[in-house]
Design a protein around this motif. Structure first.
Motif, PDB file in Angstrom:
ATOM      1  N   GLY A 255      25.689   2.803 -13.546  1.00 17.08           N
ATOM      2  CA  GLY A 255      25.570   4.221 -13.848  1.00 17.08           C
ATOM      3  C   GLY A 255      24.214   4.805 -13.529  1.00 17.08           C
ATOM      4  O   GLY A 255      23.993   6.010 -13.705  1.00 17.08           O
ATOM      5  N   LEU A 256      23.271   3.964 -13.069  1.00 15.85           N
ATOM      6  CA  LEU A 256      21.930   4.368 -12.629  1.00 15.85           C
ATOM      7  C   LEU A 256      21.070   4.922 -13.765  1.00 15.85           C
ATOM      8  O   LEU A 256      20.128   5.684 -13.537  1.00 15.85           O
ATOM      9  CB  LEU A 256      22.024   5.391 -11.481  1.00 15.85           C
ATOM     10  N   ASP A 257      21.355   4.522 -14.996  1.00 16.82           N
ATOM     11  CA  ASP A 257      20.577   5.007 -16.139  1.00 16.82           C
ATOM     12  C   ASP A 257      19.148   4.480 -16.107  1.00 16.82           C
ATOM     13  O   ASP A 257      18.192   5.243 -16.311  1.00 16.82           O
ATOM     14  CB  ASP A 257      21.258   4.591 -17.446  1.00 16.82           C
ATOM     15  N   LEU A 258      18.984   3.170 -15.900  1.00 15.21           N
ATOM     16  CA  LEU A 258      17.644   2.597 -15.853  1.00 15.21           C
ATOM     17  C   LEU A 258      16.906   3.060 -14.608  1.00 15.21           C
ATOM     18  O   LEU A 258      15.705   3.364 -14.654  1.00 15.21           O
ATOM     19  CB  LEU A 258      17.713   1.069 -15.889  1.00 15.21           C
ATOM     20  N   VAL A 259      17.602   3.113 -13.483  1.00 16.84           N
ATOM     21  CA  VAL A 259      16.987   3.558 -12.231  1.00 16.84           C
ATOM     22  C   VAL A 259      16.374   4.938 -12.390  1.00 16.84           C
ATOM     23  O   VAL A 259      15.222   5.180 -12.012  1.00 16.84           O
ATOM     24  CB  VAL A 259      18.023   3.548 -11.088  1.00 16.84           C
ATOM     25  N   THR A 260      17.135   5.877 -12.977  1.00 17.83           N
ATOM     26  CA  THR A 260      16.620   7.231 -13.117  1.00 17.83           C
ATOM     27  C   THR A 260      15.583   7.329 -14.235  1.00 17.83           C
ATOM     28  O   THR A 260      14.631   8.109 -14.138  1.00 17.83           O
ATOM     29  CB  THR A 260      17.761   8.237 -13.365  1.00 17.83           C
ATOM     30  N   ALA A 261      15.735   6.534 -15.291  1.00 18.54           N
ATOM     31  CA  ALA A 261      14.776   6.582 -16.395  1.00 18.54           C
ATOM     32  C   ALA A 261      13.380   6.179 -15.934  1.00 18.54           C
ATOM     33  O   ALA A 261      12.381   6.738 -16.397  1.00 18.54           O
ATOM     34  CB  ALA A 261      15.233   5.676 -17.537  1.00 18.54           C
ATOM     35  N   LEU A 262      13.306   5.216 -15.009  1.00 17.48           N
ATOM     36  CA  LEU A 262      12.014   4.709 -14.545  1.00 17.48           C
ATOM     37  C   LEU A 262      11.705   5.075 -13.092  1.00 17.48           C
ATOM     38  O   LEU A 262      10.676   4.677 -12.566  1.00 17.48           O
ATOM     39  CB  LEU A 262      11.969   3.185 -14.705  1.00 17.48           C
TER      40      LEU A 262
ATOM     41  N   SER B 297       0.800  -1.222   0.000  1.00 17.30           N
ATOM     42  CA  SER B 297       0.000   0.000   0.000  1.00 17.30           C
ATOM     43  C   SER B 297       0.836   1.277   0.000  1.00 17.30           C
ATOM     44  O   SER B 297       0.272   2.376   0.052  1.00 17.30           O
ATOM     45  CB  SER B 297      -0.923   0.002   1.218  1.00 17.30           C
ATOM     46  N   SER B 298       2.160   1.171  -0.066  1.00 11.71           N
ATOM     47  CA  SER B 298       3.014   2.348   0.055  1.00 11.71           C
ATOM     48  C   SER B 298       2.951   3.219  -1.196  1.00 11.71           C
ATOM     49  O   SER B 298       2.626   2.761  -2.297  1.00 11.71           O
ATOM     50  CB  SER B 298       4.461   1.925   0.313  1.00 11.71           C
ATOM     51  N   LYS B 299       3.266   4.499  -1.036  1.00 16.54           N
ATOM     52  CA  LYS B 299       3.330   5.413  -2.171  1.00 16.54           C
ATOM     53  C   LYS B 299       4.458   5.016  -3.118  1.00 16.54           C
ATOM     54  O   LYS B 299       4.369   5.221  -4.329  1.00 16.54           O
ATOM     55  CB  LYS B 299       3.516   6.850  -1.685  1.00 16.54           C
ATOM     56  N   GLU B 300       5.508   4.452  -2.550  1.00 16.23           N
ATOM     57  CA  GLU B 300       6.627   3.962  -3.373  1.00 16.23           C
ATOM     58  C   GLU B 300       6.144   2.863  -4.309  1.00 16.23           C
ATOM     59  O   GLU B 300       6.449   2.870  -5.512  1.00 16.23           O
ATOM     60  CB  GLU B 300       7.728   3.444  -2.458  1.00 16.23           C
ATOM     61  N   ALA B 301       5.367   1.917  -3.782  1.00 17.69           N
ATOM     62  CA  ALA B 301       4.821   0.851  -4.621  1.00 17.69           C
ATOM     63  C   ALA B 301       3.872   1.432  -5.662  1.00 17.69           C
ATOM     64  O   ALA B 301       3.860   0.990  -6.826  1.00 17.69           O
ATOM     65  CB  ALA B 301       4.088  -0.180  -3.769  1.00 17.69           C
ATOM     66  N   GLY B 302       3.091   2.441  -5.279  1.00 21.65           N
ATOM     67  CA  GLY B 302       2.200   3.088  -6.231  1.00 21.65           C
ATOM     68  C   GLY B 302       2.955   3.716  -7.380  1.00 21.65           C
ATOM     69  O   GLY B 302       2.518   3.653  -8.541  1.00 21.65           O
ATOM     70  N   ARG B 303       4.103   4.340  -7.080  1.00 23.71           N
ATOM     71  CA  ARG B 303       4.925   4.949  -8.137  1.00 23.71           C
ATOM     72  C   ARG B 303       5.415   3.890  -9.114  1.00 23.71           C
ATOM     73  O   ARG B 303       5.412   4.100 -10.332  1.00 23.71           O
ATOM     74  CB  ARG B 303       6.111   5.679  -7.510  1.00 23.71           C
ATOM     75  N   VAL B 304       5.843   2.737  -8.583  1.00 27.44           N
ATOM     76  CA  VAL B 304       6.351   1.677  -9.453  1.00 27.44           C
ATOM     77  C   VAL B 304       5.221   1.082 -10.288  1.00 27.44           C
ATOM     78  O   VAL B 304       5.364   0.863 -11.498  1.00 27.44           O
ATOM     79  CB  VAL B 304       7.070   0.591  -8.628  1.00 27.44           C
ATOM     80  N   HIS B 305       4.076   0.834  -9.678  1.00 27.44           N
ATOM     81  CA  HIS B 305       2.950   0.253 -10.418  1.00 27.44           C
ATOM     82  C   HIS B 305       2.420   1.211 -11.487  1.00 27.44           C
ATOM     83  O   HIS B 305       1.844   0.760 -12.484  1.00 27.44           O
ATOM     84  CB  HIS B 305       1.853  -0.174  -9.459  1.00 27.44           C
ATOM     85  N   ALA B 306       2.654   2.510 -11.296  1.00 29.52           N
ATOM     86  CA  ALA B 306       2.224   3.495 -12.295  1.00 29.52           C
ATOM     87  C   ALA B 306       3.055   3.402 -13.579  1.00 29.52           C
ATOM     88  O   ALA B 306       2.720   4.058 -14.574  1.00 29.52           O
ATOM     89  CB  ALA B 306       2.304   4.908 -11.713  1.00 29.52           C
ATOM     90  N   LEU B 307       4.108   2.593 -13.569  1.00 33.52           N
ATOM     91  CA  LEU B 307       4.905   2.398 -14.783  1.00 33.52           C
ATOM     92  C   LEU B 307       4.146   1.626 -15.857  1.00 33.52           C
ATOM     93  O   LEU B 307       4.527   1.668 -17.036  1.00 33.52           O
ATOM     94  CB  LEU B 307       6.206   1.650 -14.452  1.00 33.52           C
ATOM     95  N   ARG B 308       3.092   0.910 -15.480  1.00 34.85           N
ATOM     96  CA  ARG B 308       2.302   0.194 -16.497  1.00 34.85           C
ATOM     97  C   ARG B 308       1.828   1.171 -17.571  1.00 34.85           C
ATOM     98  O   ARG B 308       1.245   2.201 -17.269  1.00 34.85           O
ATOM     99  CB  ARG B 308       1.095  -0.484 -15.871  1.00 34.85           C
ATOM    100  N   GLY B 309       2.101   0.821 -18.823  1.00 36.92           N
ATOM    101  CA  GLY B 309       1.675   1.667 -19.925  1.00 36.92           C
ATOM    102  C   GLY B 309       2.679   2.719 -20.335  1.00 36.92           C
ATOM    103  O   GLY B 309       2.500   3.372 -21.363  1.00 36.92           O
ATOM    104  N   THR B 310       3.754   2.905 -19.546  1.00 39.51           N
ATOM    105  CA  THR B 310       4.782   3.867 -19.920  1.00 39.51           C
ATOM    106  C   THR B 310       5.824   3.201 -20.812  1.00 39.51           C
ATOM    107  O   THR B 310       5.934   1.974 -20.866  1.00 39.51           O
ATOM    108  CB  THR B 310       5.480   4.466 -18.689  1.00 39.51           C
ATOM    109  N   ARG B 311       6.593   4.013 -21.502  1.00 40.62           N
ATOM    110  CA  ARG B 311       7.572   3.502 -22.458  1.00 40.62           C
ATOM    111  C   ARG B 311       8.987   3.673 -21.904  1.00 40.62           C
ATOM    112  O   ARG B 311       9.332   4.745 -21.393  1.00 40.62           O
ATOM    113  CB  ARG B 311       7.444   4.230 -23.796  1.00 40.62           C
ATOM    114  N   LEU B 312       9.768   2.617 -22.003  1.00 41.88           N
ATOM    115  CA  LEU B 312      11.151   2.664 -21.554  1.00 41.88           C
ATOM    116  C   LEU B 312      11.983   3.454 -22.561  1.00 41.88           C
ATOM    117  O   LEU B 312      11.998   3.115 -23.752  1.00 41.88           O
ATOM    118  CB  LEU B 312      11.709   1.245 -21.415  1.00 41.88           C
ATOM    119  N   PRO B 313      12.665   4.528 -22.139  1.00 38.05           N
ATOM    120  CA  PRO B 313      13.475   5.302 -23.084  1.00 38.05           C
ATOM    121  C   PRO B 313      14.609   4.462 -23.686  1.00 38.05           C
ATOM    122  O   PRO B 313      15.007   3.432 -23.138  1.00 38.05           O
ATOM    123  CB  PRO B 313      14.046   6.434 -22.223  1.00 38.05           C
ATOM    124  N   GLU B 314      15.117   4.926 -24.809  1.00 35.04           N
ATOM    125  CA  GLU B 314      16.266   4.268 -25.425  1.00 35.04           C
ATOM    126  C   GLU B 314      17.473   4.425 -24.502  1.00 35.04           C
ATOM    127  O   GLU B 314      17.818   5.537 -24.106  1.00 35.04           O
ATOM    128  CB  GLU B 314      16.584   4.894 -26.783  1.00 35.04           C
TER     129      GLU B 314
END
Length: 295
Positions: free
Chosen positions: A233-240, A118-135
């Motif tokens: 380098g934290l590229d994926l971490v920051t991208a998502l 139920s955390s806001k952190e989990a909500g942020r991650v679940h909100a990734l559904r439907g988003t596009r991963l940058p190149e």
């Protein structure tokens, strides 16, 4: 443009860095550029700031060498804003701020490699559904740069805190960090079910912030037959905006799994992952279901 107050401590790197990025809008622009938003209108729409203020901040960041302007259209001339190497050097700052916010603002101030459903952190991650991963490209365990999204109908990106070939390589107190244990079990479970994922049209990629040589040693010991990719380098971490925690001075991704399609769209998210074998089974069921829907 509003007058900037320059910090006078010429010998303090913190003061001099804040002279460039001390404005909170500035770091949010860097955050969104790392997420793949490069055009003025995209940034203005995401941030909700006035066009005048955004133009001022972009000009400042270009002058400071944090962003570069690259033309993408001739008539009329329009530019994209992309992070320079100096700008990418700010990614650990963004991750540290996010980690601090997750721990002390949204959380209870405890180090953890997981969260509550139920955390806001989990909500942020679940909100990734439907988003596009940058190149973006990440080094594999041999140092070769790879796109984390494979040219198959689906890619499983399972992100894990860290797995090592030798027990003494784990950070002190690792077993006591909630959610940190189980990375070897997770990797080996994906390994043992790799043929089933392939039959469902999915490629498996494991991702951690470990160095490629650490990943290579672990992969060889466990005979992994799929790529491990390093996000040191934290590229994926920051991208998502993936959740992290720090252990032994290193930002580490909390355990989560993403199902991404060939068009780079996140189709499913699993976070938190507490039962590792059940989490692998759920990822397999998700790609099977998505494959049936696509068919």
């Amino acid at each position: 443009m509003a007058q900037r107050t320059h910090l006078g401590d010429a010998d303090c790197s913190i003061a001099q860095a804040l002279d460039v990025v001390g404005d909170w809008w500035t770091l949010l622009i860097v955050r969104d550029a790392a997420r793949g938003l490069h055009r003025f209108d995209e940034l203005q729409r995401e941030l909700g700031m006035s066009r005048k203020v955004l133009a001022e901040r972009l000009k400042l960041l270009v002058e400071a060498g944090v962003l570069t302007r690259e033309p993408y259209q001739e008539r009329p001339v329009r530019h994209e804003y992309r992070l320079t190497p100096r700008g990418r050097g700010l990614l650990p700052v963004l991750v540290a701020l996010q980690d601090w916010g997750d721990t002390w603002v949204l959380g209870e101030g405890e180090m953890t490699a997981t969260t509550e459903e139920s955390s806001k952190e989990a909500g942020r991650v679940h909100a990734l559904r439907g988003t596009r991963l940058p190149e973006l490209l990440l080094p594999d365990r041999f140092g070769e740069l790879r796109d984390p999204v494979a040219d198959t109908p689906f890619t499983i990106l399972y992100c894990f805190p860290g797995a090592y070939a030798r027990a003494e390589s784990y950070p002190p107190g690792w077993a006591g960090i909630p959610g940190a244990k189980g990375c070897t079990l997770e990797s080996c479970t994906f390994r043992d079910q790799l043929a089933e994922f392939a039959a469902a049209g999915a490629t498996v990629h494991g991702i951690s912030t470990q160095r490629p040589d650490e990943q290579r040693e672990f992969a060889e010991q466990e005979r992994l037959r799929f790529p491990l990719l390093s996000d040191a380098g934290l590229d994926l971490v920051t991208a998502l905006r993936l959740p992290t925690f720090r252990a032994a001075g290193v930002s580490r991704i909390k355990r989560l799994t993403l199902v991404v399609d060939r068009e780079r769209v996140v189709r499913e998210v699993f976070y938190p992952v507490r039962d590792i074998e059940a989490g692998v089974a759920a990822a397999l069921a998700a790609v099977r279901s998505a494959g049936r829907s696509a068919g």
